[in-house]
Design an enzyme around this catalytic site. Structure first.
Site, short mmCIF file in Angstrom:
data_model
loop_
_atom_site.label_atom_id
_atom_site.label_comp_id
_atom_site.label_asym_id
_atom_site.label_seq_id
_atom_site.Cartn_x
_atom_site.Cartn_y
_atom_site.Cartn_z
N ASP A 1 87.55 4.87 18.88
CA ASP A 1 87.19 5.33 17.28
C ASP A 1 86.92 6.86 17.01
OD1 ASP A 1 87.84 4.01 14.68
OD2 ASP A 1 85.40 4.09 14.50
N SER B 1 87.69 3.18 8.67
CA SER B 1 88.77 2.39 9.48
C SER B 1 89.46 1.29 8.89
CB SER B 1 87.78 1.99 11.43
OG SER B 1 87.67 3.65 11.69
N GLN C 1 95.25 3.10 15.23
CA GLN C 1 94.55 2.37 14.10
C GLN C 1 95.26 2.96 12.21
OE1 GLN C 1 90.54 4.74 12.62
NE2 GLN C 1 90.69 3.52 14.49
#
Length: 288
Positions: A205, A229, A279
């Site tokens: 991430d 996110s 993502q």
């Protein structure tokens, strides 16, 4: 956190029942819980309910609400299926009465089959040629924007070395790509595959939305753009070790409607593809 042991302590949850676990949070420089932490803790919770030796091969998650750094997070695991080859778990993360996150994870028994992979980019600068985030802070800290400097000042259990460092004093649009080497700090010997996957999930991430921001870098930066996110998927292909630098190679096919989409591949230094990531994140211009 300064070493891999600190990170593993964060990711290892306290067992409440056979299907409920709880954990704390550590900041990475943001006022809310880092998405990679929730992803990795949820993967840890799901893995605690796998008793047949199956290995995590994919996960898909949605971030629903910002996490509060000052409150523990409770993870509830549902056993969706234990089939002949695959086991599927659903994890829901809560703070107080709010559901902040959901994840589905699939585990697969070891099987023989076909094998191929794409190649790592050729001719990339090696980690020994590059500056880490800490090096950038020490050499250019007085010239960095305040927010970026504060971010770099946070101690982390990972070293990051981007292959390209843009000049913040001369912003310009860049190609929608980003390549970052990373390496754990501390003793990495004796980690089993499950722990390595949890750590890799945590790291996945970091950095990924940089590639989505790059094409707009002449006007957009972390100080004038709200980012978060929204969802995150990851596929785990092969076993690996953390004893050398790994490469996270990322690209962004599209940004639109205040959302940026990015995907990436993680390689060992000798070119073995160990995982892929995708993502979509919020990229909302902050209006003055």
């Amino acid at each position: 956190m300064t070493t891999v042991d600190d990170l593993l302590n964060l990711l290892t949850l306290e067992k409440v029942t056979e299907s409920e676990f709880t954990g704390e949070s550590k900041t990475v420089g943001s006022p809310i819980v880092f998405g990679g932490q929730v992803l990795a803790q949820a993967v840890h919770a799901a893995g605690r309910t796998i008793t047949n030796g199956r290995v995590l091969h994919s996960m898909h998650a949605y971030f629903l609400e910002p996490g509060d750094l000052n409150q523990r997070i409770t993870y509830n695991v549902s056993k969706v299926r234990d089939g002949g080859s695959f086991s599927v778990r659903r994890v829901t993360a809560h703070q107080n009465d709010s559901t902040i996150f959901i994840l589905s994870a699939s585990f697969h028994k070891e099987e023989e089959g076909y094998n191929h992979q794409i190649d790592m980019k050729p001719d990339l600068k090696q980690p020994e040629e590059l500056l880490s985030w800490t090096d950038i802070l020490h050499q250019y800290g007085d010239f960095l924007p305040k927010g970026l400097k504060s971010f770099f000042e946070i101690e982390r259990p990972i070293d990051f070395k981007p292959t390209f460092i843009p000049n913040p004093m001369e912003p310009k649009d860049l190609p929608p790509f980003s390549d970052v080497w990373f390496k754990l700090k501390g003793n990495v010997n004796g980690l089993n595959l499950s722990k390595k996957q949890q750590i890799l999930t945590y790291i996945s991430d970091y950095n990924i939305l940089v590639s989505a921001l790059n094409p707009h870098a002449s006007k957009a930066h972390w100080g004038n753009t709200q980012t978060a996110s929204l969802d995150h998927s990851m596929w785990y292909f092969r076993d690996f070790d953390f004893d050398d630098w790994l490469l996270f190679s990322m690209e962004s096919p599209s940004t639109s409607n205040a959302r940026g989409f990015a995907r990436g591949n993680i390689f060992t230094r000798d070119g073995k593809l160990i995982a892929s990531v995708a993502q979509e994140g919020l990229m909302r211009p902050i209006k003055k």
